[in-house]
Design a protein around this motif. Structure first.
Motif, PDB file in Angstrom:
ATOM      1  N   HIS A  36      32.591 -26.121  29.415  1.00 59.01           N
ATOM      2  CA  HIS A  36      32.490 -25.997  27.958  1.00 59.01           C
ATOM      3  C   HIS A  36      33.874 -25.909  27.326  1.00 59.01           C
ATOM      4  O   HIS A  36      34.138 -26.528  26.293  1.00 59.01           O
ATOM      5  N   ARG A  37      34.752 -25.157  27.949  1.00 58.52           N
ATOM      6  CA  ARG A  37      36.119 -25.031  27.429  1.00 58.52           C
ATOM      7  C   ARG A  37      36.819 -26.386  27.394  1.00 58.52           C
ATOM      8  O   ARG A  37      37.473 -26.737  26.417  1.00 58.52           O
ATOM      9  N   ASP A  38      36.661 -27.149  28.473  1.00 55.88           N
ATOM     10  CA  ASP A  38      37.297 -28.468  28.531  1.00 55.88           C
ATOM     11  C   ASP A  38      36.760 -29.381  27.430  1.00 55.88           C
ATOM     12  O   ASP A  38      37.526 -30.096  26.770  1.00 55.88           O
ATOM     13  N   ARG A  39      35.443 -29.357  27.231  1.00 57.20           N
ATOM     14  CA  ARG A  39      34.842 -30.216  26.201  1.00 57.20           C
ATOM     15  C   ARG A  39      35.303 -29.807  24.805  1.00 57.20           C
ATOM     16  O   ARG A  39      35.575 -30.662  23.951  1.00 57.20           O
ATOM     17  N   LEU A  40      35.414 -28.510  24.581  1.00 55.74           N
ATOM     18  CA  LEU A  40      35.833 -28.034  23.263  1.00 55.74           C
ATOM     19  C   LEU A  40      37.296 -28.395  22.994  1.00 55.74           C
ATOM     20  O   LEU A  40      37.659 -28.799  21.884  1.00 55.74           O
ATOM     21  N   ARG A  41      38.119 -28.273  24.002  1.00 53.67           N
ATOM     22  CA  ARG A  41      39.524 -28.683  23.856  1.00 53.67           C
ATOM     23  C   ARG A  41      39.628 -30.176  23.554  1.00 53.67           C
ATOM     24  O   ARG A  41      40.445 -30.598  22.730  1.00 53.67           O
ATOM     25  N   GLU A  42      38.807 -30.982  24.220  1.00 62.07           N
ATOM     26  CA  GLU A  42      38.825 -32.425  23.974  1.00 62.07           C
ATOM     27  C   GLU A  42      38.411 -32.750  22.547  1.00 62.07           C
ATOM     28  O   GLU A  42      39.010 -33.623  21.902  1.00 62.07           O
ATOM     29  N   GLU A  56      33.745 -21.949  16.826  1.00 64.79           N
ATOM     30  CA  GLU A  56      34.362 -22.729  17.897  1.00 64.79           C
ATOM     31  C   GLU A  56      35.886 -22.662  17.828  1.00 64.79           C
ATOM     32  O   GLU A  56      36.560 -22.630  18.857  1.00 64.79           O
ATOM     33  N   LEU A  57      36.432 -22.628  16.618  1.00 63.19           N
ATOM     34  CA  LEU A  57      37.873 -22.474  16.488  1.00 63.19           C
ATOM     35  C   LEU A  57      38.302 -21.111  17.026  1.00 63.19           C
ATOM     36  O   LEU A  57      39.331 -20.984  17.706  1.00 63.19           O
ATOM     37  N   LEU A  58      37.507 -20.093  16.738  1.00 60.31           N
ATOM     38  CA  LEU A  58      37.798 -18.756  17.261  1.00 60.31           C
ATOM     39  C   LEU A  58      37.640 -18.730  18.781  1.00 60.31           C
ATOM     40  O   LEU A  58      38.419 -18.070  19.486  1.00 60.31           O
ATOM     41  N   GLU A  59      36.652 -19.455  19.289  1.00 62.58           N
ATOM     42  CA  GLU A  59      36.505 -19.587  20.743  1.00 62.58           C
ATOM     43  C   GLU A  59      37.776 -20.140  21.384  1.00 62.58           C
ATOM     44  O   GLU A  59      38.258 -19.636  22.401  1.00 62.58           O
ATOM     45  N   LEU A  60      38.300 -21.209  20.804  1.00 61.48           N
ATOM     46  CA  LEU A  60      39.513 -21.825  21.336  1.00 61.48           C
ATOM     47  C   LEU A  60      40.652 -20.826  21.411  1.00 61.48           C
ATOM     48  O   LEU A  60      41.409 -20.780  22.376  1.00 61.48           O
ATOM     49  N   LEU A  61      40.772 -20.024  20.373  1.00 66.55           N
ATOM     50  CA  LEU A  61      41.809 -19.002  20.357  1.00 66.55           C
ATOM     51  C   LEU A  61      41.573 -17.966  21.453  1.00 66.55           C
ATOM     52  O   LEU A  61      42.505 -17.563  22.165  1.00 66.55           O
ATOM     53  N   LEU A  62      40.327 -17.568  21.611  1.00 67.44           N
ATOM     54  CA  LEU A  62      40.003 -16.534  22.600  1.00 67.44           C
ATOM     55  C   LEU A  62      40.122 -17.030  24.036  1.00 67.44           C
ATOM     56  O   LEU A  62      40.227 -16.221  24.964  1.00 67.44           O
ATOM     57  N   THR A  71      33.654 -16.937  26.094  1.00 65.07           N
ATOM     58  CA  THR A  71      34.104 -16.373  24.820  1.00 65.07           C
ATOM     59  C   THR A  71      33.201 -16.706  23.644  1.00 65.07           C
ATOM     60  O   THR A  71      33.404 -16.185  22.553  1.00 65.07           O
ATOM     61  N   LYS A  72      32.208 -17.570  23.841  1.00 64.15           N
ATOM     62  CA  LYS A  72      31.326 -17.922  22.719  1.00 64.15           C
ATOM     63  C   LYS A  72      30.597 -16.686  22.159  1.00 64.15           C
ATOM     64  O   LYS A  72      30.597 -16.467  20.950  1.00 64.15           O
ATOM     65  N   PRO A  73      29.976 -15.834  23.016  1.00 60.22           N
ATOM     66  CA  PRO A  73      29.309 -14.645  22.467  1.00 60.22           C
ATOM     67  C   PRO A  73      30.279 -13.712  21.741  1.00 60.22           C
ATOM     68  O   PRO A  73      29.917 -13.089  20.740  1.00 60.22           O
ATOM     69  N   VAL A  74      31.502 -13.620  22.235  1.00 59.66           N
ATOM     70  CA  VAL A  74      32.496 -12.751  21.596  1.00 59.66           C
ATOM     71  C   VAL A  74      32.872 -13.296  20.223  1.00 59.66           C
ATOM     72  O   VAL A  74      32.947 -12.553  19.235  1.00 59.66           O
TER      73      VAL A  74
END
Length: 252
Positions: A36-42, A56-62, A71-74
């Motif tokens: 999921h992290r890789d897909r979101l970065r892409e 999702e932007l906050l996820e990327l930061l976390l 980090t999605k639930p956080v």
């Protein structure tokens, strides 16, 4: 030949479904959130931040702050608690730590990100003709003050071309009051050779409506500054959901 009880026991075990043993993660198997992290970065790399919702932007930061967890639930818990990405970054460290998954180090890192964003916003207006960069000025003031828990009285000092010379917090008060001394405001303007100032303060209650005390204090500063050739362009009040301009409201 067995007894009836033996037959019943065999029948029970023969009909019971065989449950597979829980699959143990091998050393080579990656946690589910890494893909999921890789897909979101892409997605961010291809389309930029505007293509992502706040969570999702906050996820990327976390990702960087919490490297070994989903980090999605956080991220969603932070937004549920505080409302917006700006409010998450503006929240005090103590309140951030009340959200599950946010420890002291992560809370501090989020405040570093917030301070960096404020510095960038200030860079957008510093040295520029402020009156023609009004929206950038408001964005900066909001990022710096909107989510403070106590009132701050800030002064933007301008030169003869209305470019920003300095930005200073003069006083910090309580949740609903900040003592302001017109003489000190004018004295500091003279020290910086400022020819104009913009007054800014926040209302921690969230409502940016000027109070009677706000209006009276502003008029006192205008009178004191006018005698020394210093103009007061406006007094802006910042709230969590917006701002008020005393000049725009025809109060000064």
């Amino acid at each position: 030949m067995g007894t009836g009880s033996d037959d019943d026991e065999r029948s029970f075990f023969s009909e019971a479904p065989i449950r597979p043993a829980a699959k143990a993660r091998t050393l080579d198997e990656k946690p589910h959130y890494l893909g999921h992290r890789d897909r979101l970065r892409e997605r961010f790399s291809a389309a930029g931040g505007d293509a992502l919702p706040d969570y999702e932007l906050l996820e990327l930061l976390l990702f960087r702050l919490i490297p070994r967890s989903d980090t999605k639930p956080v991220a969603k818990a932070l937004l549920s608690r505080f409302g917006t990405l700006a409010e998450v970054l503006g929240a005090p460290v103590g309140l951030l730590q009340e959200v599950k998954g946010i420890g002291p180090a992560v809370a501090l890192d989020l405040k570093v990100v917030a301070a960096t964003a404020q510095r960038m916003a200030r860079g957008e207006v510093r040295g520029r003709e402020v009156l023609s960069s009004w929206q950038q000025l408001l964005d900066y003031c909001r990022s710096a003050m909107a989510f403070e828990e106590r009132e701050q009285f800030r002064i933007l000092f301008l030169d003869k071309k209305n470019a920003l010379i300095a930005d200073e917090v003069q006083q910090v008060g309580t949740v609903d009051h900040t003592p302001v001394y017109p003489r000190e405001v004018v004295k500091r303007a003279l020290e910086l050779s400022a020819t104009a100032i913009i007054l800014v303060h926040n209302h921690p209650s969230g409502d940016p409506t000027p109070s009677r005390a706000d209006i009276e204090m502003t008029k006192e500063i205008i009178d004191a500054a006018k005698r020394l050739g210093i103009a007061v362009h406006d007094h802006i009040i910042i709230g969590r959901k917006g701002y008020s301009s005393m000049k725009g409201l025809l109060l000064i």
